[in-house]
Design an enzyme around this catalytic site. Structure first.
Site, mmCIF file in Angstrom:
data_model
loop_
_atom_site.group_PDB
_atom_site.id
_atom_site.type_symbol
_atom_site.label_atom_id
_atom_site.label_comp_id
_atom_site.label_asym_id
_atom_site.label_seq_id
_atom_site.Cartn_x
_atom_site.Cartn_y
_atom_site.Cartn_z
ATOM 1 N N HIS A 28 0.746 -1.211 0.046
ATOM 2 C CA HIS A 28 0.057 -0.067 0.137
ATOM 3 C C HIS A 28 0.684 1.396 0.048
ATOM 4 C CE1 HIS A 28 0.306 0.153 4.347
ATOM 5 N NE2 HIS A 28 -0.462 -0.667 4.657
ATOM 6 N N HIS A 83 -4.907 -9.249 14.485
ATOM 7 C CA HIS A 83 -5.034 -7.968 13.623
ATOM 8 C C HIS A 83 -5.841 -8.255 12.579
ATOM 9 C CE1 HIS A 83 -3.990 -4.405 11.612
ATOM 10 N NE2 HIS A 83 -2.862 -4.547 10.966
ATOM 11 N N GLU A 85 -6.103 -6.453 9.829
ATOM 12 C CA GLU A 85 -5.697 -5.898 8.164
ATOM 13 C C GLU A 85 -5.400 -7.235 7.331
ATOM 14 O OE1 GLU A 85 -2.583 -3.198 8.168
ATOM 15 O OE2 GLU A 85 -3.034 -2.628 6.130
ATOM 16 N N ASP A 87 -3.425 -8.374 5.031
ATOM 17 C CA ASP A 87 -2.412 -9.422 4.863
ATOM 18 C C ASP A 87 -2.280 -10.374 6.148
ATOM 19 O OD1 ASP A 87 -1.892 -7.064 6.670
ATOM 20 O OD2 ASP A 87 -0.115 -7.044 6.360
ATOM 21 N N HIS A 149 -0.991 -1.137 15.138
ATOM 22 C CA HIS A 149 -1.235 0.204 14.494
ATOM 23 C C HIS A 149 -2.711 0.445 13.936
ATOM 24 C CE1 HIS A 149 -1.178 -0.568 9.907
ATOM 25 N NE2 HIS A 149 -1.045 -1.977 10.368
ATOM 26 N N ASP A 168 1.836 -7.028 13.783
ATOM 27 C CA ASP A 168 2.679 -6.151 13.134
ATOM 28 C C ASP A 168 4.005 -5.530 13.869
ATOM 29 O OD1 ASP A 168 1.555 -6.231 10.494
ATOM 30 O OD2 ASP A 168 0.266 -4.320 10.853
ATOM 31 N N TYR A 196 10.184 -0.078 8.544
ATOM 32 C CA TYR A 196 8.609 -0.715 8.986
ATOM 33 C C TYR A 196 8.152 0.522 9.928
ATOM 34 C CZ TYR A 196 4.809 -3.563 9.727
ATOM 35 O OH TYR A 196 3.612 -4.179 9.785
ATOM 36 N N HIS A 229 5.515 -9.908 10.549
ATOM 37 C CA HIS A 229 6.157 -9.941 9.121
ATOM 38 C C HIS A 229 7.884 -9.845 9.392
ATOM 39 C CE1 HIS A 229 2.836 -8.200 6.920
ATOM 40 N NE2 HIS A 229 2.769 -7.404 7.808
HETATM 41 FE FE1 FEO Z 1 -1.265 -3.862 9.579
HETATM 42 FE FE2 FEO Z 1 0.676 -6.377 8.479
HETATM 43 O O1 FEO Z 1 -0.690 -5.428 8.542
#
Ligand code: FEO
Length: 401
Positions: A28, A83, A85, A87, A149, A168, A196, A229
């Protein structure tokens, strides 16, 4: 489902079952030249087995294959979504349909976020901050980490295993075949972890510091920080915790980011003269022409800088589009504790410098001088004024560090 992918054991009861996205180059708007991973984890107690997080939708096969290398995915009892999101939740509906878990757990705002993404058919139960889940000889605890986040973000941790499933937090966009921090190049990992932080967590810096203190207050001597990640932290846990506190503070340094665009080379000449003044004054300029610098790399340099100097030429009675892009992006990341100034060339009206100056003011950058605008091509006298701007900035930085 058997497949080519294997799980990686973190202990005899905890397994990494995520996916490696070697091809990702844009997350993104954040440049990811090294790809990324979507980390997910299988935790096996004597009574219950839990899957923590899933992966981006396209990696469902890899996730299921890694789980199947340890156990029948259909025997997973509970799924935890730290989380929402996409991903990490992208294939949650598909996994849930296959596994038919007795429950899916998320924070209260997480329940709402997952409903917003996948509709009301996906049944998700809320857990409270501090709540625990007994898996039989193994406990999972849930700790809210709001705005780290997203509003629904939470972490899950095991006191027996001393593993923090951190979603994250502490992440890096880095695709590797190695799973742990001590198996990858230290400086590469530190750069990617800072990148990051700058691009994902910098807007919430104050909350990050409180969040890290909250995690420390749990009183656990962590064995693994299992981020969602990149490599998992097991050897340099103190380093990443300290770096998070340092990056949250954004203490001024002697680094000055000199960011510029140029149309016919005039603003570039000015940027080089500003950098010459910075060097002579003892500062460390990082000169970033936007023709070759991605906005997310600029943000990473700004995270660890004390000054931001912007070279903004005028084109069609406005700021250069690439500069508008990067400054708008930086503005949304809310960097702190910066001094700065604007310079640039123009033909008929110095609009570029005025627009760039407005961006710096929104960012609360303490401006050290009025915009330095030059008509057409800078003269030797103009370039000396640019150098003086660099010298002045270096002097202020020396007083602030
Ligand atoms: Fe906030 Fe890895 O997504």
């Amino acid at each position: 489902m058997q497949g080519p992918f294997k799980a990686v054991p973190l202990s005899d009861r905890v397994f990494w079952v995520g996916a490696v996205d070697w091809a990702l180059r844009n997350f993104h708007g954040y440049a990811t030249p090294g790809g990324t991973t979507y980390n997910a984890f299988l935790v096996r107690g004597e009574k219950k087995t839990v899957l923590i997080d899933t992966t981006k939708k396209a990696f469902l096969d890899e996730l299921l294959s890694r789980i199947a290398s340890v156990m029948d995915p259909g025997k997973i009892d509970i799924i935890v979504s730290n989380h929402a999101e996409m991903d990490h939740s992208g294939c949650l509906p598909e996994v849930a349909a296959l596994v038919k878990p007795e429950k899916i757990l998320a924070s209260e705002p997480g329940v709402q976020a997952l409903a917003g993404h996948f509709g009301p058919d996906l049944k998700v139960q809320a857990v409270k901050d501090g709540e625990a889940l007994d898996l039989g000889g193994l406990t999972l605890r849930f700790t809210a980490t709001r705005m780290l986040h997203w509003p629904e973000s939470m972490v899950t941790w095991s006191p027996e295993e001393r593993i923090l499933f951190a979603q994250d937090i502490f992440g890096s966009h880095l695709a590797t075949c190695e799973r742990f921090d001590d198996q990858v190049d230290e400086s590469l990992l530190d750069w990617e972890a800072a990148k990051y932080f700058a691009n994902i967590l910098m807007p919430y810096a104050v909350i990050v510091a409180k969040g890290v203190e909250k995690l420390k207050s749990l009183g656990v001597k962590w064995k693994i920080l299992a981020t969602d990640h990149g490599p998992l932290w097991r050897s340099r846990i103190e380093d990443i915790l300290e770096n998070y506190l340092l990056w949250s503070e954004q203490r001024p340094t002697k680094k000055a980011v000199v960011l510029y665009e140029t149309m016919w080379g005039s603003t570039e000449k000015m940027a080089r003269a500003v950098a010459a003044g910075l060097i002579e004054g003892g500062a460390s300029p990082k000169v970033m022409p936007l023709s070759g610098s991605h906005r997310s790399d600029v943000a990473t340099e700004v995270l660890q800088a004390g000054a931001l100097l912007v070279g903004a030429p005028t084109i069609n009675a406005g700021m250069y589009p690439s500069l508008a892009d990067t400054l708008t992006y930086l503005q949304s990341l809310k960097p702190k504790n910066l001094v700065g100034a604007v310079f640039g060339s123009y033909g008929w009206g110095p609009v570029g410098v005025k627009q760039a100056q407005a961006n710096l003011l929104v960012m609360k950058v303490e401006t050290l001088a009025e915009p330095l605008a030059v008509k057409f091509v800078p003269t030797p006298e103009d370039l000396m004024k640019c150098k003086e701007l660099g010298l002045k900035t270096a002097k202020v930085l020396a007083e602030r560090v």
